[in-house]
Each structure stands twice: as structure tokens, then as C-alpha cells.
Design an enzyme around this catalytic site. Structure first.
Site, PDB file in Angstrom:
ATOM      1  CG  LEU A  73      -3.561  37.071  22.120  1.00 46.21           C
ATOM      2  CD1 LEU A  73      -4.581  36.364  21.248  1.00 46.21           C
ATOM      3  CD2 LEU A  73      -3.278  38.459  21.578  1.00 46.21           C
ATOM      4  N   GLY A  74      -3.671  36.908  26.797  1.00 43.09           N
ATOM      5  CA  GLY A  74      -4.351  36.965  28.082  1.00 43.09           C
ATOM      6  C   GLY A  74      -4.420  35.596  28.707  1.00 43.09           C
TER       7      GLY A  74
ATOM      8  N   GLY B   9      -6.606  28.502  31.173  1.00 44.92           N
ATOM      9  CA  GLY B   9      -5.254  28.555  30.674  1.00 44.92           C
ATOM     10  C   GLY B   9      -4.935  29.885  30.030  1.00 44.92           C
ATOM     11  CB  SER B  10      -1.761  31.384  29.094  1.00 45.20           C
ATOM     12  OG  SER B  10      -1.509  31.489  30.493  1.00 45.20           O
TER      13      SER B  10
ATOM     14  CG  ASP C  83     -15.521  31.437  33.889  1.00 48.10           C
ATOM     15  OD1 ASP C  83     -15.962  32.274  34.702  1.00 48.10           O
ATOM     16  OD2 ASP C  83     -14.321  31.348  33.600  1.00 48.10           O
TER      17      ASP C  83
END
Length: 821
Positions: free
Chosen positions: A502-503, A508-509, A624
Site C-alpha cells: 500500500l505504501g 516501514g512498508s 511525524d
């Protein structure tokens, strides 16, 4: 024709008559209900009948009202005979009696509950009871429709939309909420919430009908002063009315498809809840915010810890006083000693007397006495001399406590003054040496028997558990249970070996997956980088994140840990992240581009951050905030993601940070200058995101000059700040796709708030609570100055806005980071 009609009537009478009567919304003298029979409101929203609460063992039955459709979990909102259960619903009966009252009779014909309408007995006119689509059971005259009684005026633990929760000034009757005893017993519990009987416009929660420990604060015209998060919530209409006849609080839902309830929980907290599309109840606001602020929430000697599940535990040397009630969430009975106290009134602490066990990390109770004692030993002896003394602490002076200790809390760390609890000397480890020989002999005898049995069943049990564990975990997650520790292989299969990405982000991924047994979509984050935390610390931190739930925070379903592979399992958000909706990259719903949707996304994200900063037990700094970390569910409700991960992946994270994290473009100046980081860094990042929501473009991209407004050229945050400071028209800042269709007052508030958020001096930035209040229009927002840092970036806009923007920002960050180090 007549024969056809007659035939149809015969078919209905033979095959369909009983079903039609069961589906009625009315109870009368001629149509009572019993057993599995129910009545359903005309629109099918609510159902009334006999039920047995989950966790109650199935032996006690009650008459109640619950949601009929949409809500997949049976959720009672009103109970008639909550204090007097029946054993056999098949032989019990709910009907309208000859005197005009609704009555419930048990299996022997005894009346166990009645509406008790005194005026009803004086009339011979027939009455009927009707269940309405509002969840209200109304008793009224069959002729004329005069209302004699209604369940809305006699709530149990739940207040539904439209219900008046308050006081009848004419009769003096109160309409309070009273908690259930536990999850399996709707009998009146320890907590009551009602309006202040002295006439002030505030509500309070009391323990044991006597001690008040929480107040809503007075009504200020829009909300209660002590519940700022309910202020002008866009999905609710709140009101408080006080006149000569009554004082009451009520709320309504502009959207008829929404399902919401106000509940006084078994734990003593009152919560506004909304049924979410993910098939679970989501909390909108709660009072008190901290569960451990509820008075005596864990009973005598019980220790509260909001980060644990269950949240109540017993200290060393103690066990639950009522294990059955404890498992059902009723901790009011507290804890008792493993062995009774053997107080001998002297100084003997041998096996025949009492001794003390330390309770590490447990807060000291209030209301102590302070006898003269020159040492810890003297303090201990002073407590031993009194059989009523139950605990002591010595930290330079002696403190003694008597009776059952209430409101103990696990602080999660070492206390300067350690609490010592009185127990039987038999429960102190050092006193067990004398019994060691007897214990060893007993163990040897029992062990020989257990060993023989263990060899027989070991292989069978191991194989069974291996097959069932994965299934159990996956079903628990699919059914919306608590935080689940998944097996790595289960998650890998659920994501088809991490095949659909998904991204990716700072931590992390992310991969899409589906849980079996229901097809619930999930998003799995594979944590990447160096994890300098051990297995135990990782699990503890993840569990801390898992208990944090808010309508504007992404829900963590579970986790997996195998060696260096760490996975986090979240709910999948079908509309993806905010950056894709704003800046492209995937098809975006048309509604996502409207100003109304954008403003609600901005407001919801602010509420999520406010909860992280002030609603959790420990303040969480996100570190973030950016559009990529604001996800949208199918209804475009914003969900802040990746909260708590900065702490999980950090080595030295506390309320003050010094390590650079986050994404360039959203970093506050203090990240670069080396100043310690606080929650105001999140405020700065939120301000930058808010500007992007307004413009629909990345802040770092060049705005070309136009014939209509040449001043739009340049670095957008600086352009926006200058226009706001000069009082100029702000519609030119809008995303051109909106074609000027926006609420100009909301636009002005959003731009002013954003420019205050990105001030260089963090002291001048608002808190997230002030941001929410400002966006809601509760407080006025002054004109902010233009931040110096934006002017500095604007002077190099030709270079900043070039195709090498990303490289410039990287060089800029590396230079300042190295310089500050």
C-alpha cells in the site's frame, strides 16, 4: 373476486398470522410476549424481548431493549427488571395488565416488575405499550393516545438521542444513569450519573450514591466546561434546557443513519459512543479521561493500571475478593489477603503473626497518620501494634494507613517512598523455609502422579493447541476483540506473503491483507530499521499503543514478533492517506475535494492529536505529522496513524526529545536548531498540513503569479502568512478545484490557525486544544505575525521552488543537523 380475497385471508390466518403478531411493535392485554417472542419498532431499529447478558452464564433473564439492525453486537440500551432476574422466559410473561400497567410475571405468576403508573388503575380505558424507533417504550391509552409512562423517563445505564437526562422540577423526580453491576449483571452498580440537585447546570458521577468524584462542569451555552472535546462536534447537536418545569441535557443526530449512545460504564466512566463502519463502538469523549481517576475503581487494595488488561490487579500477597465478578469487570469488591491476618498485637512477625510485603511502583494512598518513628523498623513496629493498621511507608517520616486502601495506582516506575502492605507471615517468602521439607514431600508425591498423566496427554494437547492457536487468534481479531498477538505465519498468509504493498513511510512498508472468517481488511506495517528494544519492551510498548482508542486515531488490532521481524496489524482505511486525496496518485472521491469535507478532516485530525497530547495517561508526541500519516475511512473520517512509533523505535525517548525525526517540509525549527522537542513540534507540523489542505498542493511547490493576483507567486506558506497578516482576501489561497466554493469564515479561521501553528517560537504556538476550539469557532483568533523562518525560506524561493527542491531540503537538513550536533 370475493373468493380470491377470502382465500388470501385463509392463507394468512393459517400460515402467516403468528409471524405477523410477533413482528408487531405493540404489547397489549391480548398480545403479551414470552420466550423468544419480541416486538420490533416500526422502522426496525429497536427490538424488545427477553435476553440473557453475555457473560451472565445464561441462567438469568431480563426484559430489555436493544438495537435490531446495523449494530451486529447485541447491545441493551434499557432493562426493565434489572435487579430481579427471571429463570425461565418461556413460562414468564410481559403484558399490559387490566389496571393499565405493563407487568412482568415470572414462571410462578409473581409480578417481578411493573411500570407502576398509579393513575392507570383509576380508569377502565384499555392501554397498549409500543416500542418506537427512538428506542423508547411508551405506555399509552388505546383511545386518545394519552401517554401514561415511557422508558425514556426511567433510563438505566444508557441515554439515547432525544432522551432528557435531568430532573423534573415539579415532581422532584430525577433521571440519572446507573451503571450495571458487571458485564453479566444489569443490577444497579456502584456508579450513578445525574444532574446537580442543587440546580446548577452540571452533571456529576458518584460512587456508592454518596461520594462525587467527577463533574462535567457548568453548561456555557455550547458545551460543558469540563468536556471541551464535545464542543460543537459536527455530528451532534447538544443542548441543555432549564425552565420552570425541568432541567435536562439532551442531544440529537442530524444524520439519521448514525447510531450513538451515552453510557455509564461498569468501570464508572461515562462515554459518548458511536457505531463505526468497522462494526465496533468508538468512543467520542469520556469522563473522567483517565480510568484510574474513577473513585475506588479497583476496590479495596486493588491496583489500577490503565496500560494493562485487565486494568485492575491485586498487589503481592492479595487475590480478588470475588474472582467471578472480577472476570466480568466488577472490581468493586477489591482484593483480600491470600491468608487471613494473624494479628497478635505484638512485635512478632513469625509464621504465627503478620508481616509486610512491598508493593513496588504503587502510589501511596491519601489520608495517612504520622506517628513518631525514627526509623523504618520503628514505623513497621508501630503498624504491627495496631490490628487495624494495614500499610506503612517510611521516607524520612512514618506514614500509616488503616482499613481497606482505595485508589491505589501502578505508576509504572519506582516510588521514592515504598508502600508496605500487611499480610499473613505465611505469605512472606522468607517465612516459608520452615515448611520447605513438608512442601518438598508433597511436591514429590503430586509430581509422580502429574508426570504419569502429563506423558499421556502432552502430545495430544500440543498438537491440538498448534492447530487451534492460529485459528483462535485470527477469529479474535476478526470479531473485534482485544489486542491480538498474531503468529508471523498467520499474518504472512493474510497478506499473501506481503504481495500487495500500500505504501511506505518513516517506520516501514505497509501491506494490505484480509483476515479469514469475516473478510476484514487489514493493513500490516513491517517495521524497518534498527530496533533497539527487546522482546518484552516491544510487547509492552505495543500494548500501550493498543489501548489507545479514539474515533480519529487508527486502531491497532494486533502485532507479531519473530526474531528481528516486527509487524503491526491495523484496520485498513479504504480511502487511503490524505496526500493521495489532496495531491493525486489514486482516484479520490468527489466529496473529498469539497471544502466541507476538508474542514472536517482538518478538525478530526486536530482532535486525534489533542487526544494523544492530553487524553492519554502519558503524553504522546507523534513526531511525524504529514498528510501521509492521516488516513481516511470509507466515510472520510480522518484517522491519525503511526502514533507511538517514534517512542517504540527510539532508544532515549521521553517528554523532551533531542534526536531529529520526522519529514522535511513539516519539521519545526527546533528540530534543526537542537532545542528540546515538545508537543509544539506536532503543532507546527499540523499547521503545515492545514495549509496544504487549504491549497490542495504541496507547500514546497511554486505558486505561479496570476493576472488576478500577482502576489500569489512564491513559497505558499509565506504567501498565506502575508495575506493573513495584511487582512487581505483569502479566497485566492483555495485549491482551484474548489472553484471558490468554501465557507469564508471557516477559511479565515483555518488560515489564521495554521499561521499561528507555524510560528518560530513554540511558546507562541497554540496547544492542540486551542486549535480545536479555534476551528470550532468557540474562541476568536487574532491576526498572527509572519514567521521569520518563512521569510528566510521565501527569499530563496527561486531555488526552493526549482525541480531540485527535494535535494535542497535534504542538503538544508543535513547541514543544520550536522551543525547542531
Amino acid at each position: 373476486m370475493a373468493s380470491t380475497v377470502l382465500l388470501l385471508l385463509m392463507v394468512v390466518a393459517i400460515h402467516g398470522g403468528s409471524d405477523w403478531s410477533f413482528a408487531s411493535d405493540t404489547i397489549s392485554a391480548d398480545s403479551p410476549i414470552s420466550g423468544d417472542q419480541t416486538v420490533v419498532s416500526r422502522g426496525g431499529k429497536f427490538e424488545l424481548g427477553f435476553f440473557s447478558p453475555a457473560g451472565g452464564g445464561g441462567s438469568n433473564y431480563y426484559v430489555g431493549i436493544w438495537y435490531k439492525k446495523v449494530v451486529s453486537q447485541r447491545t441493551p440500551v434499557w432493562v426493565a427488571n434489572r435487579a430481579v432476574p427471571i429463570a425461565d422466559p418461556a413460562s414468564s410473561r410481559l403484558a399490559v395488565a387490566a389496571n393499565g400497567n405493563i407487568v412482568l410475571t415470572n414462571e410462578v405468576g409473581k409480578v417481578v416488575w411493573s411500570s407502576n403508573v398509579s393513575s392507570a388503575s383509576g380508569s377502565t380505558a384499555a392501554a397498549v405499550a409500543v416500542i418506537l424507533d427512538t428506542g423508547n417504550l411508551v405506555l399509552r391509552r388505546e383511545s386518545g393516545g394519552e401517554v401514561l409512562w415511557q422508558s425514556a423517563e426511567h433510563p438505566t445505564d444508557t441515554c439515547l438521542p432525544g432522551v432528557h437526562l435531568g430532573m423534573n422540577k415539579i415532581t422532584g423526580d430525577m433521571q440519572p444513569l446507573v451503571s450495571w453491576k458487571n458485564a453479566g449483571d444489569p443490577a444497579p452498580g456502584m456508579f450513578t450519573m445525574g444532574i446537580d440537585p442543587d440546580g446548577s447546570s452540571q452533571y456529576s458521577i458518584t460512587w456508592n450514591r454518596s461520594l462525587t468524584f467527577w463533574s462535567s462542569g457548568k453548561w456555557n451555552g455550547d458545551a460543558f466546561a469540563g468536556i471541551p472535546e464535545m464542543i460543537s462536534h459536527y455530528k451532534y447537536d447538544f443542548k441543555f434546557v432549564s425552565d420552570a418545569n425541568a432541567s435536562y441535557f439532551a442531544y440529537s443526530l442530524p444524520d439519521p443513519t448514525m447510531i450513538s449512545r451515552l453510557v455509564l460504564d461498569v468501570s464508572g466512566q461515562v462515554s459518548m459512543m458511536m457505531w463505526a463502519p468497522s462494526a465496533e463502538w468508538m468512543i467520542i469523549w469520556t469522563g473522567p479521561h483517565r480510568l484510574c481517576d474513577v473513585y475506588a475503581v479497583c476496590g479495596a487494595f486493588g491496583v489500577c493500571n490503565e496500560k494493562s488488561e485487565p486494568y485492575c490487579s491485586c498487589p503481592p500477597g492479595f487475590r480478588p475478593s470475588s474472582a467471578g465478578d472480577w472476570e466480568l469487570g466488577d472490581h468493586s469488591h477489591g482484593c483480600r489477603r491470600n491468608n487471613p491476618s494473624r494479628c497478635d498485637g505484638g512485635t512478632n512477625s513469625s509464621v504465627h503473626g503478620d508481616a509486610f510485603l512491598p508493593a513496588p511502583g504503587v502510589s501511596l494512598p491519601i489520608n495517612s497518620s504520622s506517628p513518631q518513628a525514627s526509623s523504618a523498623r520503628d514505623c513497621e513496629l508501630a503498624c504491627l501494634r495496631s490490628c487495624n493498621c494495614t500499610a506503612y511507608s517510611y521516607g524520612g517520616h512514618c506514614s500509616l494507613w488503616y482499613g481497606g486502601l482505595l485508589n491505589l495506582e501502578d505508576t509504572g516506575g519506582a516510588m521514592d517512598d515504598l508502600l508496605y502492605l500487611r499480610v499473613s507471615a505465611m505469605d512472606v517468602p522468607s517465612s516459608k523455609g520452615r515448611k520447605r521439607t513438608v512442601v518438598f514431600v508433597s511436591i514429590a508425591v503430586v509430581a509422580s502422579i502429574i508426570l504419569a498423566l502429563s506423558i499421556i496427554v502432552f502430545v495430544v494437547v500440543r498438537m491440538y493447541r498448534k492447530r487451534q492457536r492460529s485459528k483462535t487468534f485470527m477469529q479474535a481479531a476478526s470479531e473485534g476483540g482485544g489486542l491480538v498477538a498474531f503468529k508471523y505465519g498467520d499474518v504472512r498468509r493474510a497478506t499473501k506473503n506481503f504481495s500487495e504493498k500500500l505504501g511506505g513511510g518513516s517506520f516501514g512498508s505497509v501491506y494490505k491483507g484480509t483476515l479469514p472468517g469475516g473478510g476484514v481488511a487489514i493493513a500490516v506495517k513491517k517495521l524497518e530499521g534498527s530496533l533497539c528494544v527487546g522482546e518484552k519492551q516491544f510487547r509492552n510498548e505495543v500494548r500501550t499503543i493498543g489501548v489507545i482508542q479514539h474515533v480519529n486515531l487508527v486502531r491497532l488490532r494486533g502485532f507479531s514478533s519473530r526474531g528481528g521481524d516486527r509487524l503491526l496489524v491495523y484496520d485498513h482505511m479504504p480511502n487511503g492517506s490524505l496526500d493521495k486525496v489532496l495531491f493525486g496518485g489514486s482516484p479520490a472521491p468527489a466529496a473529498a475535494l469539497s471544502w466541507r469535507a476538508r474542514f472536517q478532516i482538518a478538525l478530526g485530525a486536530a482532535r486525534g492529536l489533542l487526544y494523544l497530547h492530553e487524553g492519554c495517561r502519558d503524553c504522546i508526541i507523534h513526531c511525524d505529522i504529514k498528510p501521509e500519516n492521516i488516513l481516511l475511512d470509507k466515510d472520510l473520517v480522518p484517522k491519525v496513524a503511526d502514533f507511538g512509533l517514534a517512542k517504540l523505535l527510539a532508544r532515549d525517548f521521553s517528554r523532551v526529545l533531542t534526536t531529529v525525526r520526522g519529514t522535511i517540509g513539516y519539521l519545526a525549527p527546533e528540530w534543526i536548531s537542537g532545542v528540546p522537542i515538545t508537543v509544539k513540534a506536532d503543532v507546527y507540523s499540523y499547521g503545515m498540513v492545514l495549509l496544504e489542505i487549504v491549497s490542495g498542493r504541496r507547500n514546497a511547490r511554486c505558486w505561479p503569479a496570476t493576472e488576478q493576483d500577482p502576489s500569489l507567486s512564491g513559497y505558499f506558506p509565506l504567501v498565506a502568512a502575508r495575506k493573513v497578516s495584511r487582512g487581505e482576501a483569502l479566497d485566492g489561497l483555495l485549491d482551484e478545484r474548489l472553484r471558490g466554493d468554501a465557507d469564508l469564515r471557516e477559511l479565515e479561521r483555518a488560515c489564521r490557525v495554521a499561521c499561528w501553528c507555524v510560528q518560530d517560537d513554540e511558546a507562541r504556538r497554540p496547544t492542540m486544544e486551542q486549535v480545536v476550539q479555534a476551528l470550532d469557532g468557540v474562541v476568536a483568533v487574532d491576526v498572527p505575525p509572519v514567521p521569520t523562518s518563512l521569510q528566510a525560506l521565501g527569499e530563496g524561493s527561486a531555488f526552493l521552488m526549482s525541480a531540485r527542491t527535494s535535494a535542497y531540503l535534504d542538503d538544508f537538513s543535513r547541514y543544520h543537523i550536522q551543525d547542531s550536533s
